[in-house]
Design a protein around this motif. Structure first.
Motif: not given
Length: 393
Positions: A296-307
């Motif tokens: 996901l890109k949240v507020n221009l920051t990239d995240y990954r679902v880890v749990h």
């Protein structure tokens, strides 16, 4: 460590389902499944088509239930497969049913487009009359047709091709490879060259829907809606005189390629925007069903679902750190409204992110499918030759 503790209402899709192990190399492979497919195909070709000629409605019921559902149930019982796990009977959201209904209608022009790539040549070039579905007359005629032609295949064919074939393939290969192979077999099982590419497209869409949502119910519903729209259009155009249509084709003479190009252009203008709307609807559904590894890109920051735990999804920032990378990576959770309604939250990766698979197709497992493909080619060549001889001019 930046943490935002909010509830994230999202359904969890498991990447792998636990299935009972069956001893024996032969029983663990795909050969028994493909032998079942060959058996059902032979039943359909030699018995199903005969029954449909005698009585179309009763023949459809006998074909769908007796030659798809019953063999699938027997196969599951023999292999001790769990029905709930195998057929993914999870109840989706009401809003997802609405989106799938709209998508099913908007898919019709695109399905017509891919079918017309060969049908227009057969109709205008070889003067073949496309087979039509018999319609029921009387006050309840349309409702009977909807039940027989739309609802029954929507349930039975999804039960066999997505519930059984797709789920079994997913145990051996990638999600895309499973979807593609099950869709190709779905198209081939119709044994009608004029209706091959359309079912393949629909098979891919229904497979994607089932894989993403973890529910076969949406695939069944979408299948029903697509068929139902075709039945409604059939009733609206039932009074069109076929003889006049063929006289118009005959008048074209050698100019039929121009007409084919014109019709294709007209269909494309309608089909492409409709297909785009379908993709937007399906993409919006996918936001509801995250799985571990989604980005996901949240507020221009990239995240990954880890749990994913209960109703909370934990995200980890994607980045490169020179020192203490694990400690420097930020984590967060999101509520449902933030994910679904906020345009600054974007689901980056696709469901079919990787088309590769470690599974290798072996002739020892796939020879029944090869036989079915040979029968498909032979039957369609014979059918086209017969239709050419029966053409009105």
């Amino acid at each position: 460590m930046n943490t935002v503790d909010e509830v994230f209402e999202v359904d969890v899709i498991e990447t792998e389902e636990e299935q009972p192990k069956v001893k024996g190399k032969w029983k663990q492979g795909l050969l028994p499944l493909h032998l079942l497919f060959l058996f059902c195909a032979l039943l359909f070709i030699f018995l199903g088509s005969f029954l449909q000629r005698l009585n179309f409605n009763m023949g459809i019921l006998a074909t769908e239930f007796g030659m798809l559902v019953v063999p699938a149930i027997i196969y599951m019982k023999a292999r001790k497969l769990d029905i709930k796990t195998q057929f993914k009977l999870k109840i989706p959201r009401i809003s997802d049913f609405l989106k799938v209904a709209i998508a099913g209608v908007f898919l019709v022009p695109f399905v017509g487009l891919v079918n017309s790539l060969i049908n227009l040549w057969l109709v205008y070039g070889l003067h073949i009359q496309a087979p039509t579905i018999p319609t029921e007359t009387g006050l309840f005629g349309p409702f009977i047709s909807l039940a027989i032609v739309a609802m029954t295949p929507g349930f039975c064919e999804e039960f066999f091709f997505r519930g059984l074939l797709l789920t079994e393939y997913e145990k051996k290969m990638s999600l895309f490879q499973s979807a593609l192979l099950s869709a190709l077999l779905f198209g081939m099982f119709h044994y009608n060259v004029m209706n091959f590419f359309g079912p393949v497209v629909l098979g891919l869409v229904f497979a994607w829907t089932m894989q993403v949502t973890g529910s076969i119910l949406l695939a069944m519903f979408g299948h029903f809606i697509n068929n139902a729209f075709a039945v409604v259009m059939l009733y609206l155009t039932v009074d069109i005189n076929q003889d006049q249509s063929f006289k118009a084709i005959e008048a074209l003479g050698n100019a039929w390629p121009i007409m084919v190009v014109f019709i294709l252009f007209f269909i494309i203008i309608i089909a492409v925007p409709c297909f785009y709307v379908t993709m937007l609807l399906l993409k919006s559904i996918r936001k509801h069903y995250l799985k571990v590894g989604d980005e996901l890109k949240v507020n221009l920051t990239d995240y990954r679902v880890v749990h994913i735990e209960a109703q909370t999804v934990h995200l980890e920032e994607i980045g490169e750190y020179l020192f203490d990378s694990e400690e420097n990576q930020s984590t967060m959770t999101l509520d449902y409204k933030t994910l679904y309604k906020n345009n600054r939250v974007i689901l980056k990766n696709k469901h079919w992110g990787s088309f590769k698979s470690t599974y290798k197709i072996r002739i020892s497992e796939w020879w029944p499918i090869v036989i079915c493909a040979i029968m498909y080619i032979g039957i369609n060549i014979l059918s086209v030759m017969i239709m050419i001889q029966e053409a009105p001019f």
